[in-house]
Write a protein that holds these residues in place. Sequence first.
Motif, PDB file in Angstrom:
ATOM      1  N   ARG A   7       0.814  -1.210   0.000  1.00  0.00           N
ATOM      2  CA  ARG A   7       0.000   0.000   0.000  1.00  0.00           C
ATOM      3  C   ARG A   7       0.848   1.261   0.000  1.00  0.00           C
ATOM      4  N   LYS A   8       2.135   1.143  -0.192  1.00  0.00           N
ATOM      5  CA  LYS A   8       3.015   2.300  -0.087  1.00  0.00           C
ATOM      6  C   LYS A   8       2.711   3.396  -1.096  1.00  0.00           C
ATOM      7  N   ASP A   9       2.205   3.042  -2.268  1.00  0.00           N
ATOM      8  CA  ASP A   9       1.932   4.054  -3.285  1.00  0.00           C
ATOM      9  C   ASP A   9       0.434   4.330  -3.466  1.00  0.00           C
ATOM     10  N   ASN A  10      -0.386   3.878  -2.526  1.00  0.00           N
ATOM     11  CA  ASN A  10      -1.839   4.048  -2.669  1.00  0.00           C
ATOM     12  C   ASN A  10      -2.254   5.509  -2.740  1.00  0.00           C
ATOM     13  N   VAL A  11      -1.658   6.377  -1.934  1.00  0.00           N
ATOM     14  CA  VAL A  11      -2.041   7.787  -1.939  1.00  0.00           C
ATOM     15  C   VAL A  11      -1.791   8.375  -3.318  1.00  0.00           C
ATOM     16  N   GLU A  12      -0.632   8.127  -3.863  1.00  0.00           N
ATOM     17  CA  GLU A  12      -0.291   8.664  -5.179  1.00  0.00           C
ATOM     18  C   GLU A  12      -1.185   8.065  -6.269  1.00  0.00           C
ATOM     19  N   ARG A  13      -1.437   6.786  -6.165  1.00  0.00           N
ATOM     20  CA  ARG A  13      -2.292   6.108  -7.144  1.00  0.00           C
ATOM     21  C   ARG A  13      -3.709   6.677  -7.084  1.00  0.00           C
ATOM     22  N   LEU A  14      -4.224   6.877  -5.891  1.00  0.00           N
ATOM     23  CA  LEU A  14      -5.572   7.429  -5.736  1.00  0.00           C
ATOM     24  C   LEU A  14      -5.640   8.879  -6.216  1.00  0.00           C
ATOM     25  N   GLN A  15      -4.599   9.650  -5.957  1.00  0.00           N
ATOM     26  CA  GLN A  15      -4.575  11.033  -6.426  1.00  0.00           C
ATOM     27  C   GLN A  15      -4.598  11.083  -7.952  1.00  0.00           C
ATOM     28  N   LYS A  16      -3.894  10.159  -8.588  1.00  0.00           N
ATOM     29  CA  LYS A  16      -3.903  10.077 -10.051  1.00  0.00           C
ATOM     30  C   LYS A  16      -5.302   9.708 -10.552  1.00  0.00           C
ATOM     31  N   MET A  17      -5.984   8.832  -9.822  1.00  0.00           N
ATOM     32  CA  MET A  17      -7.337   8.455 -10.197  1.00  0.00           C
ATOM     33  C   MET A  17      -8.278   9.661 -10.098  1.00  0.00           C
ATOM     34  N   VAL A  18      -8.089  10.497  -9.079  1.00  0.00           N
ATOM     35  CA  VAL A  18      -8.895  11.716  -8.936  1.00  0.00           C
ATOM     36  C   VAL A  18      -8.648  12.629 -10.136  1.00  0.00           C
ATOM     37  N   GLU A  19      -7.374  12.821 -10.487  1.00  0.00           N
ATOM     38  CA  GLU A  19      -7.035  13.671 -11.630  1.00  0.00           C
ATOM     39  C   GLU A  19      -7.667  13.146 -12.922  1.00  0.00           C
ATOM     40  N   ASN A  20      -7.551  11.857 -13.155  1.00  0.00           N
ATOM     41  CA  ASN A  20      -8.111  11.255 -14.366  1.00  0.00           C
ATOM     42  C   ASN A  20      -9.625  11.407 -14.416  1.00  0.00           C
ATOM     43  N   THR A  21     -10.269  11.226 -13.278  1.00  0.00           N
ATOM     44  CA  THR A  21     -11.720  11.341 -13.227  1.00  0.00           C
ATOM     45  C   THR A  21     -12.160  12.779 -13.489  1.00  0.00           C
ATOM     46  N   LYS A  22     -11.418  13.742 -12.943  1.00  0.00           N
ATOM     47  CA  LYS A  22     -11.731  15.149 -13.207  1.00  0.00           C
ATOM     48  C   LYS A  22     -11.581  15.461 -14.694  1.00  0.00           C
ATOM     49  N   GLU A  23     -10.545  14.914 -15.318  1.00  0.00           N
ATOM     50  CA  GLU A  23     -10.342  15.112 -16.755  1.00  0.00           C
ATOM     51  C   GLU A  23     -11.506  14.510 -17.551  1.00  0.00           C
ATOM     52  N   ASN A  24     -11.999  13.347 -17.112  1.00  0.00           N
ATOM     53  CA  ASN A  24     -13.133  12.722 -17.791  1.00  0.00           C
ATOM     54  C   ASN A  24     -14.392  13.572 -17.651  1.00  0.00           C
ATOM     55  N   ILE A  25     -14.575  14.192 -16.487  1.00  0.00           N
ATOM     56  CA  ILE A  25     -15.724  15.074 -16.285  1.00  0.00           C
ATOM     57  C   ILE A  25     -15.629  16.262 -17.244  1.00  0.00           C
ATOM     58  N   GLU A  26     -14.457  16.855 -17.325  1.00  0.00           N
ATOM     59  CA  GLU A  26     -14.267  18.007 -18.213  1.00  0.00           C
ATOM     60  C   GLU A  26     -14.518  17.627 -19.674  1.00  0.00           C
ATOM     61  N   ALA A  27     -14.012  16.483 -20.085  1.00  0.00           N
ATOM     62  CA  ALA A  27     -14.211  16.040 -21.471  1.00  0.00           C
ATOM     63  C   ALA A  27     -15.697  15.798 -21.748  1.00  0.00           C
ATOM     64  N   ALA A  28     -16.393  15.226 -20.780  1.00  0.00           N
ATOM     65  CA  ALA A  28     -17.817  14.974 -20.957  1.00  0.00           C
ATOM     66  C   ALA A  28     -18.591  16.283 -21.040  1.00  0.00           C
ATOM     67  N   GLU A  29     -18.193  17.269 -20.245  1.00  0.00           N
ATOM     68  CA  GLU A  29     -18.857  18.573 -20.301  1.00  0.00           C
ATOM     69  C   GLU A  29     -18.640  19.239 -21.657  1.00  0.00           C
ATOM     70  N   GLU A  30     -17.453  19.077 -22.213  1.00  0.00           N
ATOM     71  CA  GLU A  30     -17.195  19.614 -23.548  1.00  0.00           C
ATOM     72  C   GLU A  30     -18.067  18.901 -24.583  1.00  0.00           C
ATOM     73  N   THR A  31     -18.229  17.609 -24.418  1.00  0.00           N
ATOM     74  CA  THR A  31     -19.067  16.836 -25.330  1.00  0.00           C
ATOM     75  C   THR A  31     -20.510  17.320 -25.280  1.00  0.00           C
ATOM     76  N   MET A  32     -20.957  17.750 -24.117  1.00  0.00           N
ATOM     77  CA  MET A  32     -22.343  18.202 -23.968  1.00  0.00           C
ATOM     78  C   MET A  32     -22.622  19.467 -24.775  1.00  0.00           C
ATOM     79  N   ASP A  33     -21.572  20.175 -25.178  1.00  0.00           N
ATOM     80  CA  ASP A  33     -21.744  21.363 -26.011  1.00  0.00           C
ATOM     81  C   ASP A  33     -22.123  21.007 -27.447  1.00  0.00           C
ATOM     82  N   ASN A  34     -22.021  19.739 -27.784  1.00  0.00           N
ATOM     83  CA  ASN A  34     -22.356  19.283 -29.137  1.00  0.00           C
ATOM     84  C   ASN A  34     -23.854  19.432 -29.357  1.00  0.00           C
ATOM     85  N   GLU A  35     -24.223  20.224 -30.326  1.00  0.00           N
ATOM     86  CA  GLU A  35     -25.637  20.503 -30.579  1.00  0.00           C
ATOM     87  C   GLU A  35     -26.392  19.308 -31.158  1.00  0.00           C
ATOM     88  N   HIS A  36     -25.676  18.281 -31.578  1.00  0.00           N
ATOM     89  CA  HIS A  36     -26.316  17.121 -32.184  1.00  0.00           C
ATOM     90  C   HIS A  36     -26.694  16.054 -31.151  1.00  0.00           C
TER      91      HIS A  36
END
Length: 75
Positions: A7-36
């Motif tokens: 478990r020595k790298d769990n904090v760093e691994r979890l922080q990376k997961m938070v970053e990735n999830t935030k990026e996915n949220i941002e990408a999805a929000e950009e997708t929502m701008d698609n008028e189609h």
Amino acid sequence: MAKPDNRKDNVERLQKMVENTKENIEAAEETMDNEHLTAPEKNAIEDKNERRQESIESFKAEIADEKEDRENGRI
């Protein structure tokens, strides 16, 4: 034979997961701008982003637990 729990790298691994999830949220929000996109598609994206936000909160709680264990020498 199973690997020992490392478990020595769990904090760093979890922080990376938070970053990735935030990026996915941002990408999805950009997708929502698609008028189609249809209303159901937009609703599905909104629902998924809500679940992503819940995941982030869970990750943050787990990070706090892991940091506490690290500080108390349990890792």
